[in-house]
Motif scaffolding. Structure first.
Motif, short mmCIF file in Angstrom:
data_model
loop_
_atom_site.label_atom_id
_atom_site.label_comp_id
_atom_site.label_asym_id
_atom_site.label_seq_id
_atom_site.Cartn_x
_atom_site.Cartn_y
_atom_site.Cartn_z
N LYS A 1 0.80 -1.18 0.13
CA LYS A 1 0.12 0.01 0.02
C LYS A 1 0.80 1.25 0.17
N LYS A 2 2.02 1.23 0.91
CA LYS A 2 2.74 2.33 0.64
C LYS A 2 3.64 2.60 -0.47
N GLU A 3 3.96 1.61 -1.20
CA GLU A 3 4.62 1.60 -2.45
C GLU A 3 3.57 2.27 -3.54
N ILE A 4 2.33 1.72 -3.41
CA ILE A 4 1.48 2.14 -4.52
C ILE A 4 1.31 3.62 -4.35
N ARG A 5 1.00 3.97 -3.26
CA ARG A 5 0.91 5.59 -2.93
C ARG A 5 2.18 6.31 -3.19
N ALA A 6 3.32 5.74 -3.16
CA ALA A 6 4.58 6.75 -3.29
C ALA A 6 5.00 6.61 -4.69
N LEU A 7 4.55 5.64 -5.50
CA LEU A 7 5.14 5.44 -6.89
C LEU A 7 4.47 6.61 -7.92
N ILE B 1 1.84 -3.27 -8.69
CA ILE B 1 1.88 -2.05 -7.86
C ILE B 1 1.82 -0.88 -8.74
N THR B 2 2.25 -0.99 -10.12
CA THR B 2 2.00 0.13 -11.11
C THR B 2 0.60 0.36 -11.53
N ALA B 3 -0.07 -0.97 -11.71
CA ALA B 3 -1.31 -0.90 -12.15
C ALA B 3 -2.26 -0.45 -11.01
N ALA B 4 -1.98 -0.60 -9.88
CA ALA B 4 -2.98 -0.15 -8.68
C ALA B 4 -2.56 1.44 -8.50
N ALA B 5 -1.32 1.76 -8.80
CA ALA B 5 -0.81 3.41 -8.45
C ALA B 5 -1.78 4.00 -9.59
N CYS B 6 -1.63 3.45 -10.72
CA CYS B 6 -2.35 4.23 -11.92
C CYS B 6 -3.86 4.29 -11.68
N ARG B 7 -4.43 3.30 -11.06
CA ARG B 7 -5.79 3.26 -10.82
C ARG B 7 -6.18 4.39 -9.89
N SER B 8 -5.46 4.17 -8.84
CA SER B 8 -5.93 5.13 -7.77
C SER B 8 -5.58 6.80 -7.99
N LYS B 9 -4.66 6.85 -9.00
CA LYS B 9 -4.19 8.48 -9.35
C LYS B 9 -4.83 8.57 -10.60
N LYS B 10 -5.65 7.55 -11.30
CA LYS B 10 -6.26 7.97 -12.67
C LYS B 10 -5.40 8.33 -13.64
N ILE B 11 -4.31 7.63 -13.51
CA ILE B 11 -3.20 7.67 -14.84
C ILE B 11 -3.32 6.77 -15.81
N PRO B 12 -3.70 6.98 -17.05
CA PRO B 12 -3.95 5.84 -17.91
C PRO B 12 -2.27 5.17 -18.28
N SER B 13 -2.42 3.62 -18.37
CA SER B 13 -1.43 3.18 -18.86
C SER B 13 -1.67 2.10 -19.75
N VAL B 14 -0.55 1.64 -20.40
CA VAL B 14 -0.88 0.41 -21.56
C VAL B 14 -0.12 -0.63 -20.82
N ASN B 15 -0.90 -1.72 -20.83
CA ASN B 15 -0.46 -3.10 -20.43
C ASN B 15 0.11 -3.78 -21.42
N PHE B 16 1.34 -4.03 -21.61
CA PHE B 16 2.15 -4.29 -22.64
C PHE B 16 2.77 -5.57 -22.28
N GLY B 17 2.70 -6.99 -23.15
CA GLY B 17 3.50 -7.90 -22.93
C GLY B 17 2.59 -9.14 -23.05
N HIS B 18 3.19 -10.46 -22.52
CA HIS B 18 2.61 -11.73 -22.83
C HIS B 18 1.21 -11.90 -22.05
N GLN B 19 1.18 -11.40 -20.99
CA GLN B 19 -0.05 -11.60 -20.07
C GLN B 19 -1.10 -10.79 -20.62
N ALA B 20 -0.96 -9.82 -21.38
CA ALA B 20 -1.88 -8.78 -21.85
C ALA B 20 -2.72 -9.53 -22.96
N SER B 21 -2.28 -10.46 -23.43
CA SER B 21 -2.98 -11.23 -24.46
C SER B 21 -3.99 -11.96 -24.14
N PHE B 22 -4.14 -12.48 -22.78
CA PHE B 22 -4.93 -13.06 -22.37
C PHE B 22 -6.27 -12.23 -22.00
N GLN B 23 -6.40 -11.19 -22.23
CA GLN B 23 -7.68 -10.28 -22.25
C GLN B 23 -8.66 -10.91 -23.36
#
Length: 326
Positions: free
Chosen positions: A80-86, A101-123
């Motif tokens: 939680k501390k790292e999410i707030r501080a990132l 951590i990055t996904a949670a930080a972006c969500r809490s601060k309403k910052i858009p992000s691109v999920n890029f990589g192998h795991q993204a394909s499973f959407q």
């Protein structure tokens, strides 16, 4: 442009991909790297601005996940501390290769992000899955590191937002050869277990990449080698065949080189079971585990299966075009 690039450090594949992509990303702006996780055998050969123990996977010695060790390394208050501080809000563009951590930080601060990589394909539900679906596994793949946009990588372009794998320069420029050995990379097994499995197959030479070995040593028909980028590249380029887990990067490189593959996914790791299902569709031998019949399965692999070759040489420029829209 200021680019924030989050790289998952569970396993070695994310780091290998990051090292290939970084010079290209730097053409679009300054890049600050966040490395999250602590059980990779490879070092990221680039400055790391932010570092976290993150959430990591750990393995037993017989092909499975060590759930107790995974749980012991989770610290909710620290997360939680790292999410707030990132400071994701300080950047123009956030690229996230499967980091919570990055996904949670972006969500809490309403910052858009691109999920890029192998795991993204499973959407995409078009990506192959095993016959037995895991509800918890599906939830993790789709929700662990959510973003506003997804750019996936997989063995084939199963959907319109999925590209083929990013391959290391050394592999792209290599001339494959057959020097007679079988490369083995099964990081969820320990040396003692691997020794018992492969010493029996005396007619074959094995180069086993071991997370426990600090130096090269030989035992009978086995050569134990530490996990090292250059040593592994050399072994893969010159091997006759490869036995590996159900990861993504190593099978991708073997496919690009046209090496025959046997894939054995880590038990309990749903993503690897999905990868094995995709490889099986491509005509590659997959095993759910190494059992008492492994010698028979090995001979079947030797006699009945052929190499599959793919061309993954165009992925990096395609990735940059899709990420930055140029």
């Amino acid at each position: 442009m200021k680019i924030f690039y989050a790289v998952q450090a569970t396993g070695n594949g994310h780091i290998s991909r990051a090292m290939e992509l970084l010079p290209y990303l730097m053409q679009y702006g300054t890049v600050d790297i966040f490395l999250s996780g602590n059980n990779s055998n490879l070092k990221l050969d680039a400055p790391v601005k932010y570092r976290s123990r993150g959430l990591s996977l750990y393995y037993t010695c017989n092909g499975g996940l060590d759930y107790w060790k995974i749980a012991r390394h989770v610290n909710p208050l620290a997360l939680k501390k790292e999410i707030r501080a990132l400071p994701v809000e300080d950047y123009d563009f956030v690229i996230n290769d499967y980091d919570y951590i990055t996904a949670a930080a972006c969500r809490s601060k309403k910052i858009p992000s691109v999920n890029f990589g192998h795991q993204a394909s499973f959407q995409s539900d078009k990506v192959p899955r095993p016959e037995s679906l895991s509800r918890s596994g599906e939830w993790m793949l789709k929700n662990y590191a959510r973003g506003e946009r997804y750019l996936g990588l997989h063995f084939k372009s199963y959907d319109d937002f999925i590209l083929t794998p990013v391959i290391k320069k050394e592999i792209l420029e290599a001339t494959p050869a057959d020097k007679g050995h079988i490369a083995v990379y099964l990081p969820s097994y320990c040396d003692q277990e691997l020794r018992q499995i492969f010493l029996k197959l005396k007619e074959h030479r094995f180069e086993i990449f071991s997370r426990q070995s600090g130096s090269v040593r030989e035992e009978g028909n086995i050569r134990f080698v530490p996990v090292d980028r250059q040593l592994f590249n050399k072994s893969l380029i010159h091997c006759r065949e490869i036995i590996t887990g159900g990861g993504f990067e190593t099978p991708s490189e073997a496919l690009h080189l046209g090496k025959k593959i046997m894939a054995i996914p880590i038990r309990g790791q749903y993503e690897q079971c999905c990868n094995a299902a995709a490889l099986k569709e491509m005509g590659i031998m997959t095993l759910s585990r190494i059992g008492d019949d492994f010698e028979q399965q090995f001979e079947k692999w030797q006699n009945e299966y052929k190499p599959v070759q793919m061309d993954y040489s165009k992925t990096i420029p395609q990735s940059m075009d899709r990420l930055f829209g140029r």
